[in-house]
Design an enzyme around this catalytic site. Structure first.
Site, PDB file in Angstrom:
ATOM      1  N   HIS A   1       1.151  17.880  52.614  1.00  0.00           N
ATOM      2  CA  HIS A   1       1.679  16.538  52.879  1.00  0.00           C
ATOM      3  C   HIS A   1       0.675  15.459  52.499  1.00  0.00           C
ATOM      4  O   HIS A   1       0.362  14.565  53.284  1.00  0.00           O
ATOM      5  CB  HIS A   1       2.113  16.405  54.336  1.00  0.00           C
ATOM      6  CG  HIS A   1       3.273  17.279  54.681  1.00  0.00           C
ATOM      7  ND1 HIS A   1       4.542  17.068  54.204  1.00  0.00           N
ATOM      8  CD2 HIS A   1       3.338  18.409  55.435  1.00  0.00           C
ATOM      9  CE1 HIS A   1       5.348  18.018  54.654  1.00  0.00           C
ATOM     10  NE2 HIS A   1       4.643  18.849  55.397  1.00  0.00           N
TER      11      HIS A   1
ATOM     12  N   THR B   1       9.281  -8.517   3.706  1.00  0.00           N
ATOM     13  CA  THR B   1      10.569  -7.831   3.906  1.00  0.00           C
ATOM     14  C   THR B   1      11.575  -8.700   4.652  1.00  0.00           C
ATOM     15  O   THR B   1      12.706  -8.267   4.885  1.00  0.00           O
ATOM     16  CB  THR B   1      10.373  -6.523   4.694  1.00  0.00           C
ATOM     17  OG1 THR B   1       9.772  -6.812   5.955  1.00  0.00           O
ATOM     18  CG2 THR B   1       9.505  -5.548   3.920  1.00  0.00           C
TER      19      THR B   1
ATOM     20  N   ILE C   1       5.327  -8.233  12.104  1.00  0.00           N
ATOM     21  CA  ILE C   1       6.545  -9.046  12.184  1.00  0.00           C
ATOM     22  C   ILE C   1       7.686  -8.394  11.418  1.00  0.00           C
ATOM     23  O   ILE C   1       8.757  -8.101  11.960  1.00  0.00           O
ATOM     24  CB  ILE C   1       6.304 -10.474  11.637  1.00  0.00           C
ATOM     25  CG1 ILE C   1       5.154 -11.149  12.386  1.00  0.00           C
ATOM     26  CG2 ILE C   1       7.594 -11.301  11.734  1.00  0.00           C
ATOM     27  CD1 ILE C   1       5.379 -11.308  13.879  1.00  0.00           C
TER      28      ILE C   1
ATOM     29  N   LYS D   1      19.928  -1.002  15.234  1.00  0.00           N
ATOM     30  CA  LYS D   1      21.189  -1.604  15.665  1.00  0.00           C
ATOM     31  C   LYS D   1      22.351  -1.007  14.874  1.00  0.00           C
ATOM     32  O   LYS D   1      23.429  -0.773  15.424  1.00  0.00           O
ATOM     33  CB  LYS D   1      21.142  -3.122  15.471  1.00  0.00           C
ATOM     34  CG  LYS D   1      22.465  -3.808  15.816  1.00  0.00           C
ATOM     35  CD  LYS D   1      22.351  -5.329  15.755  1.00  0.00           C
ATOM     36  CE  LYS D   1      23.692  -5.977  16.102  1.00  0.00           C
ATOM     37  NZ  LYS D   1      23.599  -7.452  16.207  1.00  0.00           N
TER      38      LYS D   1
ATOM     39  N   GLY E   1       0.799  -1.211   0.000  1.00  0.00           N
ATOM     40  CA  GLY E   1       0.000   0.000   0.000  1.00  0.00           C
ATOM     41  C   GLY E   1       0.833   1.262   0.000  1.00  0.00           C
ATOM     42  O   GLY E   1       0.435   2.282  -0.579  1.00  0.00           O
ATOM     43  N   THR E   2       1.979   1.214   0.624  1.00  0.00           N
ATOM     44  CA  THR E   2       2.858   2.392   0.636  1.00  0.00           C
ATOM     45  C   THR E   2       3.381   2.671  -0.764  1.00  0.00           C
ATOM     46  O   THR E   2       3.418   3.824  -1.218  1.00  0.00           O
ATOM     47  CB  THR E   2       4.023   2.190   1.618  1.00  0.00           C
ATOM     48  OG1 THR E   2       3.514   1.837   2.904  1.00  0.00           O
ATOM     49  CG2 THR E   2       4.855   3.460   1.740  1.00  0.00           C
TER      50      THR E   2
ATOM     51  N   ARG F   1      -8.894   5.477  64.777  1.00  0.00           N
ATOM     52  CA  ARG F   1      -9.968   6.343  64.288  1.00  0.00           C
ATOM     53  C   ARG F   1     -10.379   7.347  65.367  1.00  0.00           C
ATOM     54  O   ARG F   1     -10.787   8.475  65.068  1.00  0.00           O
ATOM     55  CB  ARG F   1     -11.159   5.475  63.859  1.00  0.00           C
ATOM     56  CG  ARG F   1     -12.186   6.189  62.994  1.00  0.00           C
ATOM     57  CD  ARG F   1     -13.060   5.178  62.282  1.00  0.00           C
ATOM     58  NE  ARG F   1     -12.270   4.354  61.384  1.00  0.00           N
ATOM     59  CZ  ARG F   1     -11.920   4.707  60.158  1.00  0.00           C
ATOM     60  NH1 ARG F   1     -12.314   5.866  59.681  1.00  0.00           N
ATOM     61  NH2 ARG F   1     -11.186   3.924  59.414  1.00  0.00           N
TER      62      ARG F   1
ATOM     63  N   ASN G   1      -6.588   6.464  59.006  1.00  0.00           N
ATOM     64  CA  ASN G   1      -8.035   6.508  59.216  1.00  0.00           C
ATOM     65  C   ASN G   1      -8.532   7.940  59.043  1.00  0.00           C
ATOM     66  O   ASN G   1      -7.991   8.846  59.638  1.00  0.00           O
ATOM     67  CB  ASN G   1      -8.368   6.032  60.625  1.00  0.00           C
ATOM     68  CG  ASN G   1      -8.137   4.562  60.828  1.00  0.00           C
ATOM     69  OD1 ASN G   1      -8.594   3.750  60.045  1.00  0.00           O
ATOM     70  ND2 ASN G   1      -7.432   4.200  61.896  1.00  0.00           N
TER      71      ASN G   1
END
Length: 532
Positions: free
Chosen positions: A284, A63, A123, A134, A32-33, A453, A433
């Site tokens: 805090h 490829t 892939i 690389k 397609g490209t 609490r 709490n």
């Protein structure tokens, strides 16, 4: 010079390819490209012509060939490499432009089948990208349309070449893209329950994959962490949610610190949960003042009253733009960070009037889309432990009047119900709490982070007393149930007229009886909001 172009996202590609052709690059492409380039009247060599081998297996193999990977991997400074290319009739490839099959977008669609997901696992693309990256010293690899413009500018300035620095940066970006791509595939596949029956090919998936692959991008290095002897950096999700802190833009002020960011997140998550104009002041990691009002100024004035002492050096967040009146009032206090969806020009001028105020870190951050004002919708909360990770869905529960269960003889009034809902919303953002006294759309006292609490309740009342606020007739929220009646008695002793709590204790009936005895209304939510 040879450039191989094979993309799924064709944004900007034709213009980029024209510029490459003008620079003397021979264009090599796939499927397609190649068709797109031909439609643009550009000469193009299809990969099948290059390799003398046809695409096969419905395009799965096109490829993966020595004439492609040899051309990408051969080191130009190694005579043996170049001799091998010559022997086998392989041409070097100097520039690779690849973006991958849209796996992430495919699996994000409702109803995506396993077959559709598998067919969108690229892939050949990742293999080429890895080869080019690389060999970055000789090959440039572009993996994102956003890279086209800067790369082209440098190519044009450099006669068709890119600097080693640019090639290395592009290689790093390429390996990052492959890492994110593979992690997305791993996340998706490892969450599938293979033995569970699928619905029309749509697999059953767990919220928690067998392997979790975090994907984060560094925003900036920080001067230090929680303490000066700790090193730190700030990262964001690869795809941050709209309206999250990482999308904020700093308009002025000193560099944000580790603690600034943590507290700003706590403030922002709380303030954006309100529909009415709201202000949240955090110190805090705990809200020390929260209020709603008719506008930003009114909300700020009420929030500040809760705990003026703790508000000193706090983080202040609004869910409405800050105007001149609000800015002038805020400017009377020492503020570390200010967050809002916007600021008027004259409000910003207030914070830039003096050198001291220019240090205030002013952040502009857009609110999330309508209906997503709660905390971290669609996100996972993560917490590191020693060599491990705890993962949970975000605490997004939104309580409504219909979700309340009145359990006492005395029923809450309409106004009390509004106060209870407000108090409950605040309690969700207070460290356990949590005990929160509220009335008339503002906090009166906040008790946070105590082992008992009872102590949280006492601290909340002390805070109110220090601020000169009366707790008579207040609504009280407890983030978890009262295990005994003593906690309830403490909040009533200090003025509570109604209480909201999850319920669920073995002694619920004892606590309900105590509320009836003391003549207060109490409602259960059935939901707990621990925040550790």
């Amino acid at each position: 010079m040879n450039a191989l172009l094979s993309v799924s996202d064709k944004t900007g590609l034709l213009d980029f390819a024209r510029a490459l052709h003008a620079l003397g690059f021979r264009l090599i492409s796939t499927g397609g490209t190649a068709a797109l380039l031909e439609q643009g009247d550009l000469p193009v060599t299809e990969v099948a012509q290059l390799t003398q081998f046809p695409e096969m297996l419905d395009g799965r193999v096109k490829t993966l060939h020595p004439k492609v990977h040899g051309g990408l991997l051969a080191r130009r400074d190694q005579p043996a490499h170049m001799a091998a290319l010559k022997e086998h009739g392989i041409e070097t490839i100097d520039l690779l432009v690849v973006n991958l099959y849209p796996f992430e977008a495919t699996v994000a669609k409702p109803g995506c089948t396993l077959e559709q997901a598998i067919e969108n696992i690229d892939i050949g693309g990742p293999a080429m990208v890895r080869s080019a990256a690389k060999n970055w010293q000789d090959v440039a690899v572009l993996t994102d349309p956003a890279q086209y413009a800067p790369a082209l500018a440098e190519l044009q300035a450099g006669g068709g070449t890119l600097s080693a620095k640019t090639r290395f940066a592009l290689a790093v970006a390429a390996f990052n893209r492959i890492s994110h791509y593979d992690a997305a595939i791993s996340d998706y596949l490892s969450a599938i329950d293979f033995e569970a029956a699928s619905q029309d090919g749509v697999p059953v998936r767990s919220l928690f994959p067998a392997q979790a692959n975090g994907r984060f991008v560094k925003v900036q290095d920080l001067r230090y962490g929680e303490n000066p002897h700790q090193q730190a950096a700030f990262y964001r999700d690869l795809h941050p949610a709209p309206g999250s802190l990482v999308t904020a833009r700093q308009l002025q002020g000193k560099e944000l610190s580790y603690n600034n960011i943590a507290d700003a997140d706590a403030a922002w998550e709380c303030v954006k949960s309100f529909d009415e104009p709201a202000c949240v002041i955090v110190k805090h990691a705990n809200p020390c003042g929260v209020a709603v009002g008719k506008d930003a100024l009114d909300a700020y004035a009420k929030a500040f009253k809760t705990d003026p002492v703790s508000a000193f050096g706090g983080i202040i967040a609004f869910n409405r733009p800050v105007d001149l009146a609000a800015a002038q009032e805020i400017n009377k206090q020492f503020v570390e960070v200010l967050l809002a969806p916007g600021y008027s020009a004259d409000a910003l001028a207030v914070f830039q009037a003096t050198k001291a105020k220019q240090n205030v870190r002013v952040l502009q951050i857009g609110l999330p889309p309508a209906g997503e004002t709660g905390a971290r919708h669609g996100c996972m909360d993560l917490k590191r432990i020693g060599s491990g990770l705890l993962m949970q869905t975000a605490d997004n529960h939104q309580l409504t009047l219909a979700g309340l269960k009145a359990v006492t003889k005395k029923q809450p009034t309409a106004q009390q119900l509004q106060d209870l809902l407000f108090a409950w919303k605040v309690a969700r953002y207070v460290k356990s709490n949590a005990i929160v006294f509220c009335k008339d759309g503002m906090t009166l006292g906040v008790g946070a982070g105590q082992m008992s609490r009872l102590d949280s309740a006492r601290i909340a009342s002390i805070k109110a007393e220090q601020a000169g606020l009366s707790l008579q007739g207040a609504a009280v929220a407890s983030d978890a149930f009262f295990p005994f009646r003593d906690g309830l008695d403490v909040v009533i002793d200090h003025g509570a007229s109604c209480v909201i709590q999850p319920g669920g204790s073995m002694r619920d009936q004892e606590v309900i009886a105590a509320a009836d005895e003391r003549g207060v209304a109490m409602v259960f939510t059935g939901v707990r909001h621990f925040r550790h």
